[in-house]
Design a protein around this motif. Structure first.
Motif, mmCIF file in Angstrom:
data_model
loop_
_atom_site.group_PDB
_atom_site.id
_atom_site.type_symbol
_atom_site.label_atom_id
_atom_site.label_comp_id
_atom_site.label_asym_id
_atom_site.label_seq_id
_atom_site.Cartn_x
_atom_site.Cartn_y
_atom_site.Cartn_z
ATOM 1 N N GLY A 131 -51.634 -76.079 -59.411
ATOM 2 C CA GLY A 131 -52.697 -75.321 -58.763
ATOM 3 C C GLY A 131 -52.509 -73.840 -58.989
ATOM 4 O O GLY A 131 -51.445 -73.387 -59.444
ATOM 5 N N TYR A 132 -53.522 -73.065 -58.627
ATOM 6 C CA TYR A 132 -53.459 -71.621 -58.836
ATOM 7 C C TYR A 132 -52.374 -70.979 -57.983
ATOM 8 O O TYR A 132 -52.218 -71.294 -56.802
ATOM 9 N N GLY A 133 -51.637 -70.062 -58.583
ATOM 10 C CA GLY A 133 -50.679 -69.231 -57.877
ATOM 11 C C GLY A 133 -50.476 -67.972 -58.691
ATOM 12 O O GLY A 133 -50.220 -68.048 -59.896
ATOM 13 N N THR A 157 -55.244 -79.332 -59.438
ATOM 14 C CA THR A 157 -56.116 -79.143 -58.280
ATOM 15 C C THR A 157 -57.519 -78.752 -58.710
ATOM 16 O O THR A 157 -58.503 -79.096 -58.053
ATOM 17 N N ASN A 158 -57.629 -78.029 -59.809
ATOM 18 C CA ASN A 158 -58.936 -77.585 -60.312
ATOM 19 C C ASN A 158 -58.747 -76.977 -61.688
ATOM 20 O O ASN A 158 -57.624 -76.703 -62.108
ATOM 21 N N THR A 159 -59.842 -76.751 -62.371
ATOM 22 C CA THR A 159 -59.785 -76.149 -63.710
ATOM 23 C C THR A 159 -60.751 -74.979 -63.836
ATOM 24 O O THR A 159 -61.355 -74.774 -64.887
ATOM 25 N N ASP A 160 -60.917 -74.196 -62.779
ATOM 26 C CA ASP A 160 -61.722 -72.970 -62.870
ATOM 27 C C ASP A 160 -61.132 -72.069 -63.951
ATOM 28 O O ASP A 160 -59.970 -71.671 -63.870
ATOM 29 N N ARG A 161 -61.926 -71.729 -64.933
ATOM 30 C CA ARG A 161 -61.431 -70.876 -66.015
ATOM 31 C C ARG A 161 -61.101 -69.472 -65.532
ATOM 32 O O ARG A 161 -60.187 -68.821 -66.036
ATOM 33 N N THR A 162 -61.882 -68.984 -64.549
ATOM 34 C CA THR A 162 -61.702 -67.614 -64.070
ATOM 35 C C THR A 162 -61.762 -67.564 -62.551
ATOM 36 O O THR A 162 -62.233 -68.504 -61.895
ATOM 37 N N PRO A 171 -58.162 -64.556 -65.129
ATOM 38 C CA PRO A 171 -57.756 -65.934 -65.433
ATOM 39 C C PRO A 171 -57.539 -66.767 -64.173
ATOM 40 O O PRO A 171 -56.878 -66.329 -63.231
ATOM 41 N N GLY A 172 -58.115 -67.946 -64.154
ATOM 42 C CA GLY A 172 -57.962 -68.867 -63.036
ATOM 43 C C GLY A 172 -57.015 -70.001 -63.380
ATOM 44 O O GLY A 172 -56.376 -70.001 -64.449
ATOM 45 N N ASN A 173 -56.957 -71.003 -62.507
ATOM 46 C CA ASN A 173 -56.039 -72.119 -62.742
ATOM 47 C C ASN A 173 -56.376 -72.860 -64.027
ATOM 48 O O ASN A 173 -55.494 -73.378 -64.705
ATOM 49 N N GLY A 174 -57.661 -72.917 -64.368
ATOM 50 C CA GLY A 174 -58.049 -73.607 -65.592
ATOM 51 C C GLY A 174 -57.425 -73.003 -66.833
ATOM 52 O O GLY A 174 -57.119 -73.719 -67.798
ATOM 53 N N ALA A 175 -57.225 -71.688 -66.827
ATOM 54 C CA ALA A 175 -56.594 -71.043 -67.976
ATOM 55 C C ALA A 175 -55.141 -71.492 -68.119
ATOM 56 O O ALA A 175 -54.642 -71.713 -69.230
ATOM 57 N N LEU A 176 -54.441 -71.656 -66.977
ATOM 58 C CA LEU A 176 -53.051 -72.110 -67.015
ATOM 59 C C LEU A 176 -52.960 -73.600 -67.318
ATOM 60 O O LEU A 176 -52.039 -74.045 -68.009
#
Length: 339
Positions: A131-133, A157-162, A171-176
């Motif tokens: 997930g995003y962190g 958890t999600n793949t939001d690009r930004t 950059p969002g979790n999707g980028a990672l």
């Protein structure tokens, strides 16, 4: 709905809000959001918040909202972190080790459901949850890569690009997730957050017998998620997706309604159904041909938007529309489409 006098919100028992880009931008409420939520609560309407951001727990999100003046309770908040942890708890034995790539909130959610959060592949995790962190780095992705190659299930958890910010999309979790997918040569086994329908479906189950409206700013997460859950949606133009992106939207990404902001929930003149039905374009006309497309006529800019969506989604004209009159030029400028 096209300025008919009936309020959009009156057709729904529950309004589910995305957060970033709809209620707030980073740490500041979006103008009108505090008043809109207060009005809904004042009318006794059910409200929920659904966020892909996995860096905060529901109680933390509620506290953040309250600090901005937005009425919220932890039980009204649905996060992708909590949903992903619940998913793993249903599939794994109690105490199973799970490698957490993300913020402390995600580790807390894993602990809350009776699983054991770990930090390295040497701990033999049976699953990786990503997930995003803001502190996630190469070392975290390296441990996840080793664990997944060793047979661990991989849940995102999600793949939001930004992520929206005052400096533009970051950059969002999707980028990672994409970075790890590149290293592994495959995608996650499962993605829990939007556009998967579960967050919205979970919220909708709370109002048996009533309709649910999803309000979001992203076509690729909020709106697609609402469509996959079989729910109506309102796109607000206060976050990521803009009018040009709306014209290019594939069917899964097309909203039911569009408004500049949350005033569209209450003011019929500030919201429009898209696309405009044939013969109900509010005084606007769209012509298209090999050399592009053109708006003429007069009326509300939002009605022009609905007419343009109808043309864009049925005829797929190239480029952005041109104006054929001063009124059309003003409408396109109002929609952020001035050349």
């Amino acid at each position: 709905m096209s300025g008919t006098g009936q309020r959009l919100v009156d057709d729904y028992a529950l309004v589910v809000f995305d957060l970033d880009g709809v209620i707030y931008l980073i740490d500041q409420p979006i103008p009108g959001a505090v008043e809109a939520v207060a009005r809904l609560h004042g009318e006794g309407r059910a409200v929920a918040y659904a966020t892909n951001n996995a860096s905060r727990r529901p109680g933390d999100v509620a506290d953040l909202l309250i600090g901005m003046g937005v009425q919220a309770r932890p039980e009204e908040v649905l996060t992708s972190a909590a949903a992903a942890a619940q998913l793993l708890s249903e599939r794994l034995p109690a105490g199973a080790p799970v490698l957490v790539v993300g913020a402390e909130a995600l580790r807390a959610e894993i602990s809350e459901v009776g699983l054991t959060p770990v930090t390295t592949a040497d701990d033999s995790p049976v699953a990786v949850i990503q997930g995003y962190g803001p502190q996630v780095g190469w070392a975290d992705l390296a441990e996840a890569a080793v664990a997944v190659r060793g047979g661990a299930a991989w849940i995102a958890t999600n793949t939001d690009r930004t992520l929206p910010s005052g400096r533009g999309p970051l950059p969002g979790n999707g980028a990672l997730v994409a970075a790890l997918a590149t290293a592994l040569g495959r995608d996650p086994d499962e993605i829990v957050g939007k556009p998967a329908p579960e967050l919205f479906a979970t919220a909708a189950r709370r109002v048996a017998g009533g309709r649910t409206l999803v309000v979001g700013d992203r076509l690729d997460t909020d709106i697609e998620g609402a469509n996959r859950a079989g729910l109506d949606s309102l796109l607000v133009l206060t976050g990521v997706s803009d009018v040009a992106e709306l014209f290019a939207a594939a069917p899964p990404h097309r909203p039911t309604f569009v408004s500049r902001d949350l005033t569209g929930l209450f003011d019929p003149t500030e919201v429009v159904r898209v696309p405009a039905p044939d013969g109900a374009t509010g005084g606007w006309h769209v012509l298209s041909g090999a050399d592009g497309w053109e708006l003429s006529g007069s009326g509300r800019p939002l009605d022009a938007l609905a007419a343009l969506c109808a043309a864009a989604w049925s005829r797929h004209p190239a480029g952005l529309p041109r104006s054929a009159s001063p009124e059309a030029a003003e409408a396109l400028e109002d929609l952020g489409l001035a050349s």
